[in-house]
Design a protein around this motif. Sequence first.
Motif, mmCIF file in Angstrom:
data_model
loop_
_atom_site.group_PDB
_atom_site.id
_atom_site.type_symbol
_atom_site.label_atom_id
_atom_site.label_comp_id
_atom_site.label_asym_id
_atom_site.label_seq_id
_atom_site.Cartn_x
_atom_site.Cartn_y
_atom_site.Cartn_z
ATOM 1 N N PRO A 3 -31.139 -44.987 65.598
ATOM 2 C CA PRO A 3 -32.513 -44.050 65.079
ATOM 3 C C PRO A 3 -33.217 -45.181 64.149
ATOM 4 O O PRO A 3 -34.718 -44.691 64.645
ATOM 5 N N ALA A 4 -32.768 -45.683 63.572
ATOM 6 C CA ALA A 4 -33.205 -46.242 61.994
ATOM 7 C C ALA A 4 -34.270 -47.858 62.641
ATOM 8 O O ALA A 4 -34.755 -48.625 61.981
ATOM 9 N N LYS A 5 -34.468 -47.740 63.769
ATOM 10 C CA LYS A 5 -34.899 -48.444 65.132
ATOM 11 C C LYS A 5 -36.193 -48.408 65.424
ATOM 12 O O LYS A 5 -37.249 -49.252 66.341
ATOM 13 N N PHE A 6 -36.935 -47.214 65.155
ATOM 14 C CA PHE A 6 -38.142 -46.773 66.076
ATOM 15 C C PHE A 6 -38.467 -45.915 64.948
ATOM 16 O O PHE A 6 -38.305 -44.663 64.887
ATOM 17 N N THR A 60 -26.717 -44.426 60.730
ATOM 18 C CA THR A 60 -27.381 -42.926 59.957
ATOM 19 C C THR A 60 -28.561 -42.538 60.984
ATOM 20 O O THR A 60 -29.417 -42.833 61.689
ATOM 21 N N PRO A 61 -28.663 -41.319 60.456
ATOM 22 C CA PRO A 61 -28.922 -40.677 61.702
ATOM 23 C C PRO A 61 -30.640 -40.586 61.182
ATOM 24 O O PRO A 61 -30.988 -40.855 59.838
ATOM 25 N N GLY A 62 -31.736 -40.272 62.453
ATOM 26 C CA GLY A 62 -32.791 -39.809 61.572
ATOM 27 C C GLY A 62 -33.962 -41.245 62.271
ATOM 28 O O GLY A 62 -33.566 -42.141 62.081
ATOM 29 N N MET A 63 -35.415 -40.847 62.954
ATOM 30 C CA MET A 63 -35.701 -41.858 63.402
ATOM 31 C C MET A 63 -36.376 -42.585 62.567
ATOM 32 O O MET A 63 -36.761 -41.683 60.963
ATOM 33 N N LEU A 64 -37.873 -43.797 62.459
ATOM 34 C CA LEU A 64 -37.979 -44.247 61.330
ATOM 35 C C LEU A 64 -39.049 -42.955 60.630
ATOM 36 O O LEU A 64 -39.217 -42.899 59.125
ATOM 37 N N ARG A 75 -34.834 -48.391 56.532
ATOM 38 C CA ARG A 75 -33.182 -48.561 56.348
ATOM 39 C C ARG A 75 -32.853 -49.904 57.423
ATOM 40 O O ARG A 75 -33.782 -49.834 58.466
ATOM 41 N N GLN A 76 -31.630 -50.132 57.230
ATOM 42 C CA GLN A 76 -31.283 -51.504 58.806
ATOM 43 C C GLN A 76 -30.425 -50.859 59.281
ATOM 44 O O GLN A 76 -29.304 -51.400 60.145
ATOM 45 N N SER A 77 -29.800 -49.709 58.826
ATOM 46 C CA SER A 77 -28.397 -49.505 60.018
ATOM 47 C C SER A 77 -28.745 -47.400 60.572
ATOM 48 O O SER A 77 -27.900 -47.499 61.357
#
Length: 368
Positions: A273-276, A318-322, A366-368
């Motif tokens: 999620p932290a990657k888009f 970690t939860p949640g898109m960017l 966030r990186q993860s």
Amino acid sequence: MRARLRGLRFLAAIVTSVTAALTPGAVATTAAAATSTPLQVYGAWHCSDDACLWGTVRDMTDFDTNNHWLIDRGDGHPSVNVVVLSFVNPLKLLNGTNDAGDADGVPVGMTPAVVNYFTSHGVRVMLSIGGITYVSAWDSALSQNAALLGQKAAALATRLGVGMEIDYENSSSPNLAGLQSFVSAYRAAHPYDATGADPTARFTIDVAAGDRWLIGLDQYATANWLTTANPVLDYANAMVPSKQPSASTAESNWQEHLTGKANYSPPIPPLAPAKFTGSLYIAEGSQVRPECTDFGSSLQNATGSWVQSAAPNGAGTTPGMLGYMFWAAERPSTRGVTTDPPNTCQGGVGVGAATFNVPIPMPALRQS
């Protein structure tokens, strides 16, 4: 005796309230609230006043009139924390083309003055290379000299102090080997920077709204460039579909990235999620959209809780898109609505920035 009964009833009421609070639904709601993550990316692609050509040098007074909402949502704070100037033709960039609308392969409207207009207000600026119009230009440039194209993109980033976005929309046969050479050459000049302090190191890619289009690109980028263990690109933007989706359709599309497609060959792995980011229209068709002017009835409002709590499903921790990206500021098409006055987007995007407490300037991601 009556006093004792009143006391027992009071205790019973407390027990009932506590029991109700601990029901599965209440626990799930509490857990969801506890595992949501604030948005970090909240931005807009920008098409200038000529349908994404940036083919003329802008008068900055006129530019401010049409775009002031981006740097001031009405309370002195910007409506977004990133603007992506769209588009650079990759073949013209490679060849250093000089013509009526380009200088050394760069649209003449993408000037230091435009970049400074945003960065002076804490808004990050990037340039998008490609777009649906320039698929064949991408193919030609990658086949001619992909590494040199990466070097020229890196030099342009240095000159303007901006990041770069890959928008390569070849769905049937993308040149992935060439694109890898392009990415490697860019990263040789501007290494990955988890702190976000170096604007030229911000390097992203556009993928489809879900996993069922741009499949080859999506698979390769997810597996090779967007991992949390060894990231090469900062993040991906899940682009808008062919028309504005419903809230449920948007969430379903984004869930495809979180889940991946294990049944494809090769499979598309899950994306953290932290990657888009997810994308919505603010200017499309003939009617002004609530995403632009009315946050209360907008899709960013309807999907906000889901986006901030989207759970990892095989990638990331970690939860949640960017966050969100919006297509597109000013005049994305020669037909249809714009975000020029009186259709400026303070009431939609701007109110959203305040409601979501979007950080400006953009923090380390966030990186993860």
